[in-house]
Design a protein around this motif. Structure first.
Motif, PDB file in Angstrom:
ATOM      1  N   ARG A   1      -0.417  -6.259  -7.250  1.00 44.51           N
ATOM      2  CA  ARG A   1       0.125  -6.787  -8.500  1.00 44.51           C
ATOM      3  C   ARG A   1       1.627  -7.049  -8.429  1.00 44.51           C
ATOM      4  O   ARG A   1       2.117  -8.041  -8.926  1.00 44.51           O
ATOM      5  CB  ARG A   1      -0.156  -5.815  -9.651  1.00 44.51           C
ATOM      6  CG  ARG A   1       0.199  -6.370 -11.031  1.00 44.51           C
ATOM      7  CD  ARG A   1       0.309  -5.271 -12.077  1.00 44.51           C
ATOM      8  NE  ARG A   1       1.390  -4.345 -11.831  1.00 44.51           N
ATOM      9  CZ  ARG A   1       2.680  -4.588 -12.101  1.00 44.51           C
ATOM     10  NH1 ARG A   1       3.060  -5.731 -12.606  1.00 44.51           N
ATOM     11  NH2 ARG A   1       3.600  -3.677 -11.839  1.00 44.51           N
ATOM     12  N   HIS A   2       2.355  -6.150  -7.787  1.00 41.58           N
ATOM     13  CA  HIS A   2       3.808  -6.301  -7.803  1.00 41.58           C
ATOM     14  C   HIS A   2       4.343  -7.261  -6.739  1.00 41.58           C
ATOM     15  O   HIS A   2       5.525  -7.552  -6.724  1.00 41.58           O
ATOM     16  CB  HIS A   2       4.519  -4.942  -7.724  1.00 41.58           C
ATOM     17  CG  HIS A   2       4.698  -4.419  -6.340  1.00 41.58           C
ATOM     18  ND1 HIS A   2       3.824  -3.532  -5.782  1.00 41.58           N
ATOM     19  CD2 HIS A   2       5.645  -4.653  -5.406  1.00 41.58           C
ATOM     20  CE1 HIS A   2       4.238  -3.246  -4.563  1.00 41.58           C
ATOM     21  NE2 HIS A   2       5.341  -3.912  -4.307  1.00 41.58           N
ATOM     22  N   LYS A   3       3.470  -7.782  -5.863  1.00 36.01           N
ATOM     23  CA  LYS A   3       3.912  -8.749  -4.867  1.00 36.01           C
ATOM     24  C   LYS A   3       4.277 -10.070  -5.543  1.00 36.01           C
ATOM     25  O   LYS A   3       3.600 -10.525  -6.446  1.00 36.01           O
ATOM     26  CB  LYS A   3       2.815  -8.998  -3.839  1.00 36.01           C
ATOM     27  CG  LYS A   3       2.815  -7.982  -2.736  1.00 36.01           C
ATOM     28  CD  LYS A   3       1.942  -8.414  -1.602  1.00 36.01           C
ATOM     29  CE  LYS A   3       2.030  -7.484  -0.428  1.00 36.01           C
ATOM     30  NZ  LYS A   3       2.297  -6.099  -0.691  1.00 36.01           N
ATOM     31  N   ASP A   4       5.340 -10.695  -5.061  1.00 35.91           N
ATOM     32  CA  ASP A   4       5.738 -12.025  -5.510  1.00 35.91           C
ATOM     33  C   ASP A   4       4.836 -13.026  -4.778  1.00 35.91           C
ATOM     34  O   ASP A   4       5.154 -13.459  -3.675  1.00 35.91           O
ATOM     35  CB  ASP A   4       7.215 -12.251  -5.194  1.00 35.91           C
ATOM     36  CG  ASP A   4       7.675 -13.666  -5.481  1.00 35.91           C
ATOM     37  OD1 ASP A   4       6.938 -14.437  -6.128  1.00 35.91           O
ATOM     38  OD2 ASP A   4       8.801 -14.003  -5.045  1.00 35.91           O
ATOM     39  N   LYS A   5       3.708 -13.361  -5.392  1.00 37.48           N
ATOM     40  CA  LYS A   5       2.738 -14.232  -4.714  1.00 37.48           C
ATOM     41  C   LYS A   5       3.317 -15.605  -4.402  1.00 37.48           C
ATOM     42  O   LYS A   5       3.059 -16.167  -3.345  1.00 37.48           O
ATOM     43  CB  LYS A   5       1.450 -14.384  -5.536  1.00 37.48           C
ATOM     44  CG  LYS A   5       0.484 -13.223  -5.376  1.00 37.48           C
ATOM     45  CD  LYS A   5       0.692 -12.303  -6.463  1.00 37.48           C
ATOM     46  CE  LYS A   5      -0.290 -11.218  -6.683  1.00 37.48           C
ATOM     47  NZ  LYS A   5       0.363 -10.165  -7.430  1.00 37.48           N
ATOM     48  N   LYS A   6       4.107 -16.143  -5.313  1.00 33.80           N
ATOM     49  CA  LYS A   6       4.723 -17.452  -5.065  1.00 33.80           C
ATOM     50  C   LYS A   6       5.617 -17.370  -3.821  1.00 33.80           C
ATOM     51  O   LYS A   6       5.602 -18.262  -2.976  1.00 33.80           O
ATOM     52  CB  LYS A   6       5.524 -17.895  -6.283  1.00 33.80           C
ATOM     53  CG  LYS A   6       5.961 -19.321  -6.234  1.00 33.80           C
ATOM     54  CD  LYS A   6       6.556 -19.746  -7.570  1.00 33.80           C
ATOM     55  CE  LYS A   6       6.815 -21.238  -7.543  1.00 33.80           C
ATOM     56  NZ  LYS A   6       7.236 -21.743  -8.833  1.00 33.80           N
ATOM     57  N   GLY A   7       6.384 -16.295  -3.720  1.00 37.23           N
ATOM     58  CA  GLY A   7       7.227 -16.095  -2.542  1.00 37.23           C
ATOM     59  C   GLY A   7       6.408 -15.962  -1.267  1.00 37.23           C
ATOM     60  O   GLY A   7       6.724 -16.555  -0.241  1.00 37.23           O
TER      61      GLY A   7
END
Length: 150
Positions: A28-34
């Motif tokens: 959840r806390h991962k910056d998926k866009k990044g």
């Protein structure tokens, strides 16, 4: 075995579900866009692997991960989601526990210099081992409900 409030099997299910929630929070806390558009996660890991003291880590990363950064970003991010959901619901639990253990060991080896990460990965790996060897899918799991891994 004497326990308080719940039985031993239920406490092991709580441990399994808690580990699943930990994986889900990691996802959840991962910056998926990044991770997906800019390649930040794999670029960071590449930097860590490139400076690693063990040649096998540098070589393995260069041969397996570096040639396919976008695919590996998806593998890492969605593996964490799958582990979280599998452990929370108790679906294919032994598979999720072994896969999670292996992923934690990979993280542990890659980030051998980062003591903050070491504690998290060591504890998650330990929980995976306990949950696996205690067969934590016997209670509160889809595996138990459908008769898998009895």
């Amino acid at each position: 075995m004497q326990t308080i409030w719940l039985g031993g099997a239920e406490w092991l299910a709580v441990l399994r579900i808690g580990l699943g929630l930990w994986w889900l929070e990691s996802w959840r806390h991962k910056d998926k866009k990044g991770w997906f558009e800019r390649g930040t996660g794999i670029a960071w890991a590449s930097d860590v692997a490139g400076k690693h003291r063990w040649p096998a880590v540098r070589t393995g990363f260069r041969k397996i991960v570096a040639p396919r950064p976008k695919a590996m970003a998806y593998v890492v991010v969605y593996a964490e989601l799958a582990l979280g959901l599998g452990l929370i619901t108790g679906f294919l639990t032994p598979v999720a526990l072994v896969a999670g253990l292996l992923l934690n060991l990979l993280y542990l080896v890659l980030m051998i210099h980062d003591w903050a990460e070491q504690g998290q990965n060591a504890m998650m790996a330990l929980i995976s081992l306990v949950a696996l060897f205690a067969m934590s899918w016997q209670t509160w799991s889809l595996d138990n409900a459908i008769g898998l891994f009895l």
